[in-house]
Scaffold this motif. Structure first.
Motif, mmCIF file in Angstrom:
data_model
loop_
_atom_site.group_PDB
_atom_site.id
_atom_site.type_symbol
_atom_site.label_atom_id
_atom_site.label_comp_id
_atom_site.label_asym_id
_atom_site.label_seq_id
_atom_site.Cartn_x
_atom_site.Cartn_y
_atom_site.Cartn_z
ATOM 1 N N LEU A 91 -22.442 -19.034 9.366
ATOM 2 C CA LEU A 91 -21.717 -18.302 10.411
ATOM 3 C C LEU A 91 -20.520 -19.100 10.916
ATOM 4 O O LEU A 91 -19.470 -18.515 11.240
ATOM 5 C CB LEU A 91 -22.674 -17.988 11.564
ATOM 6 N N GLN A 92 -20.655 -20.424 10.981
ATOM 7 C CA GLN A 92 -19.529 -21.250 11.423
ATOM 8 C C GLN A 92 -18.393 -21.202 10.399
ATOM 9 O O GLN A 92 -17.212 -21.198 10.771
ATOM 10 C CB GLN A 92 -19.993 -22.683 11.630
ATOM 11 N N ALA A 93 -18.729 -21.164 9.110
ATOM 12 C CA ALA A 93 -17.692 -21.065 8.078
ATOM 13 C C ALA A 93 -16.926 -19.748 8.190
ATOM 14 O O ALA A 93 -15.697 -19.719 8.029
ATOM 15 C CB ALA A 93 -18.326 -21.194 6.694
ATOM 16 N N LEU A 94 -17.629 -18.676 8.475
ATOM 17 C CA LEU A 94 -16.962 -17.385 8.651
ATOM 18 C C LEU A 94 -16.080 -17.387 9.889
ATOM 19 O O LEU A 94 -14.985 -16.804 9.892
ATOM 20 C CB LEU A 94 -18.008 -16.274 8.733
ATOM 21 N N GLN A 95 -16.538 -18.035 10.949
ATOM 22 C CA GLN A 95 -15.734 -18.097 12.163
ATOM 23 C C GLN A 95 -14.487 -18.959 11.960
ATOM 24 O O GLN A 95 -13.392 -18.600 12.406
ATOM 25 C CB GLN A 95 -16.577 -18.655 13.315
ATOM 26 N N ASN A 96 -14.614 -20.073 11.260
ATOM 27 C CA ASN A 96 -13.459 -20.933 11.002
ATOM 28 C C ASN A 96 -12.426 -20.242 10.132
ATOM 29 O O ASN A 96 -11.224 -20.495 10.261
ATOM 30 C CB ASN A 96 -13.910 -22.232 10.343
ATOM 31 N N SER A 97 -12.878 -19.375 9.233
ATOM 32 C CA SER A 97 -11.928 -18.670 8.375
ATOM 33 C C SER A 97 -11.021 -17.752 9.186
ATOM 34 O O SER A 97 -9.826 -17.618 8.877
ATOM 35 C CB SER A 97 -12.682 -17.862 7.315
ATOM 36 N N ARG A 98 -11.554 -17.147 10.230
ATOM 37 C CA ARG A 98 -10.718 -16.289 11.071
ATOM 38 C C ARG A 98 -9.697 -17.111 11.844
ATOM 39 O O ARG A 98 -8.577 -16.648 12.079
ATOM 40 C CB ARG A 98 -11.597 -15.492 12.026
ATOM 41 N N LEU A 99 -10.063 -18.313 12.244
ATOM 42 C CA LEU A 99 -9.097 -19.175 12.925
ATOM 43 C C LEU A 99 -7.957 -19.563 11.996
ATOM 44 O O LEU A 99 -6.831 -19.798 12.450
ATOM 45 C CB LEU A 99 -9.797 -20.429 13.447
ATOM 46 N N LEU A 100 -8.243 -19.644 10.705
ATOM 47 C CA LEU A 100 -7.209 -19.961 9.717
ATOM 48 C C LEU A 100 -6.523 -18.712 9.191
ATOM 49 O O LEU A 100 -5.767 -18.791 8.215
ATOM 50 C CB LEU A 100 -7.836 -20.726 8.547
ATOM 51 N N ARG A 101 -6.779 -17.560 9.825
ATOM 52 C CA ARG A 101 -6.188 -16.278 9.426
ATOM 53 C C ARG A 101 -6.571 -15.896 7.994
ATOM 54 O O ARG A 101 -5.781 -15.321 7.246
ATOM 55 C CB ARG A 101 -4.665 -16.306 9.569
ATOM 56 N N ILE A 102 -7.781 -16.244 7.601
ATOM 57 C CA ILE A 102 -8.347 -15.807 6.327
ATOM 58 C C ILE A 102 -9.520 -14.905 6.665
ATOM 59 O O ILE A 102 -10.599 -15.379 7.030
ATOM 60 C CB ILE A 102 -8.809 -17.010 5.483
ATOM 61 N N TYR A 103 -9.299 -13.638 6.592
ATOM 62 C CA TYR A 103 -10.279 -12.678 7.074
ATOM 63 C C TYR A 103 -11.295 -12.356 5.986
ATOM 64 O O TYR A 103 -10.929 -12.168 4.817
ATOM 65 C CB TYR A 103 -9.573 -11.409 7.540
ATOM 66 N N PRO A 104 -12.584 -12.306 6.321
ATOM 67 C CA PRO A 104 -13.626 -12.071 5.315
ATOM 68 C C PRO A 104 -13.510 -10.684 4.690
ATOM 69 O O PRO A 104 -12.965 -9.740 5.276
ATOM 70 C CB PRO A 104 -14.931 -12.218 6.111
#
Length: 449
Positions: free
Chosen positions: A327-340
């Motif tokens: 879940l933390q990896a998915l949250q960090n991806s949004r901070l980097l503007r990489i949407y799942p």
């Protein structure tokens, strides 16, 4: 009347007519196109006749159909292009039908159909074409050997691919070709023989061949098939690293987790090392890297298993660290503007639902989302004392997944991992109201300052 106007006059007439009505302009353009085509035809015919009179180039016979090609080899360019187009579309039967209609076949035509067989997953048919080509006495070129090596590699027949590579060295064709080297490395990689792939790569380097990112990608693919993330990290190229290389390293972690070669703590450490190395090298993540990262953290070969019934029992075996890391990896991806992707969003929702009973923080997050407010504003209402004081800002470190803080007035000397404390006597009501106002106006990220 048989010759077109000079180019200058044609442009002048076009300029005068361009201001008239559109139908007249279209008709005039068609007339110009017709005159230009006639001029080109007349020029080519005149040039051909002059060359024939001077006996410079013999006249090439025109072939109106392939039935006229009885004693001479036809121009197979149009057939090769058609076969290649059908192969890219997965139409193997049509491509083979066109190939069989050509009476005189050459190396290029055989190579085109072998490439179509590779794209259509007709590996046995492609190897039969290679044998037929050798029986007919048609010499293969480097592209033909590359297709043959790829066909053997896709069937994981590395021993036969190595024998063909040695035969290429005897014939003196293809061993200095980058595409042939890539096909050999890929055959070793699909067989899971990382040592052989490394040996071929070192031999090519000693010969002075140029090694590109694809060659190192094949070596990392061999490490992935072998489930060896430690060797994958060692085999990363010194330069020109890309996201595919790091995705293959994560794939090695996934294979090791599935095979049970490493513990959960070791897998988490390797994933963290890969993410930190990637961030240090300045390589940006993408959605495929994120999917492979979640697979490695959960230890599943396919994320769809998390959604159906087969993944429910395994989810009970996941540790708290695994779920929180995914879940933390998915949250960090949004901070980097990489949407799942849609699959990752469904997996995230499933993890939150199945683990909310064991993780109170996750239960609070899903409750706030169900109530219609953002998790950031819910955190502000329940943990207002954790918000930043005025003049401070924060961000998430993509490498470690931890937040860091700095003072806006002096960011160079005030960066810290510790959350700054509020001064006593602050008024929270106005800041909570400001947070609600920003959320209703479309701002997702709540900030007290």
């Amino acid at each position: 009347s048989h010759f077109p106007l000079p180019l200058e006059e044609m442009r002048a007439i076009h300029g005068m007519v361009s201001c008239q009505r559109r139908p007249l302009l279209i008709s005039f353009r068609r007339c110009l196109w017709h005159l230009d085509s006639q001029f080109r035809t007349l020029s080519s015919n005149t040039l051909r006749l002059n060359r024939e009179k001077l006996n410079l180039v013999p006249e090439k016979p025109r072939l109106d159909s392939i039935q006229q090609a009885t004693s001479i080899e036809p121009d197979n360019a149009r057939f090769t292009s058609r076969i290649d187009h059908l192969g890219r579309g997965g139409k193997w039967t049509e491509a083979e039908g066109i190939f069989r209609q050509v009476p005189v076949k050459n190396t290029v035509l055989y190579t085109a159909l072998m490439s179509a067989a590779l794209r259509c997953n007709r590996f046995d048919e492609g190897l039969l074409l290679f044998s037929e080509m050798q029986s007919a006495g048609i010499p293969p070129n480097a592209a033909t050997y590359s297709c043959a090596l790829s066909l053997l590699g896709r069937q994981k027949r590395y021993a036969e691919a190595l024998g063909l590579w040695q035969h290429m060295g005897t014939a003196g064709v293809g061993q200095d070709n980058e595409a042939c080297l890539t096909a050999l490395l890929d055959a070793a990689a699909l067989a899971g023989d990382a040592e052989a792939a490394e040996q071929h790569l070192n031999e090519a380097r000693n010969k002075g061949m140029h090694l590109n990112a694809t060659h190192f990608g094949c070596l990392l693919k061999a490490c992935r098939e072998a489930g060896d993330p430690e060797k994958a990290l060692r085999m990363l190229p010194a330069a020109d690293r890309n996201v595919v290389h790091y995705t293959l390293c994560l794939g090695a972690c996934t294979r090791a987790a599935i095979a049970g070669k490493m513990s959960q703590e070791q897998i988490l450490d390797y994933v963290q090392t890969i993410v930190e190395t990637m961030s240090r090298d300045g390589v940006r993540h993408d959605k495929y890297f994120l999917e492979e990262q979640v697979r490695a953290l959960l230890g599943v070969p396919d994320l769809k298993a998390v959604l159906d019934g087969t993944g429910t029992e395994k989810l009970k075996l996941y540790s708290t660290v695994q779920v929180e890391a995914a879940l933390q990896a998915l949250q960090n991806s949004r901070l980097l503007r990489i949407y799942p992707t849609g699959l990752l969003r469904a997996v995230e929702k499933r993890l939150l639902e199945l683990s909310s009973g064991a993780h109170p923080d996750l239960r609070r997050r899903t409750t706030s989302q169900r109530d219609g407010c953002s998790p950031e504003l819910s955190d502000c209402k329940q943990h207002a004392s954790e918000q930043l004081p005025p003049g401070w800002s924060s961000a998430m470190d993509p490498a470690s997944g931890r937040p860091y803080f700095w003072q806006l007035a002096d960011p160079a000397n005030s960066t810290t991992w510790h959350r700054p404390a509020w001064a006593s006597g602050e008024n929270w009501d106005s800041r909570l109201a400001e947070g609600r106002r920003r959320e209703t106006s479309g701002i997702v990220q709540w900030s007290p300052s």
